[in-house]
Design a protein around this motif. Structure first.
Motif: not given
Length: 86
Positions: A1-16
């Motif tokens: 499965m390819e992880y999209t930038s949407d998923i990465s962005n969500r995780l970065k927001r959660l990190e913040g």
């Protein structure tokens, strides 16, 4: 499965958000406010898990159809992932 930038962005927001919770704790903010933010983080994680499972399930069903296989195993695996994450 390819992880999209949407998923990465969500995780970065959660990190913040998590960093923000740590700052709140260091600043001795009220317990209610900290728990409210932690609940928001948990909701964000749950939504991200759902998105990842849904995208994976979609890819597995397409692959099964292309190969002439039944998609039932992929569906059951997705259900198990969702149930396990709760």
């Amino acid at each position: 499965m390819e992880y999209t930038s949407d998923i990465s962005n969500r995780l970065k927001r959660l990190e913040g958000q998590i960093r923000g919770v740590l700052n709140m704790m260091e600043e001795d903010k009220h317990c209610k406010d900290v728990v409210t933010q932690l609940s928001a983080v948990r909701s964000g994680i749950d939504r991200t898990i759902g998105l990842i499972v849904a995208k994976n399930l979609q890819a597995c069903i397409v692959e099964a159809a292309e190969e002439g296989r039944d998609a039932e195993d992929a569906i059951q695996e997705a259900v198990n992932l969702i149930v396990k994450s709760r």
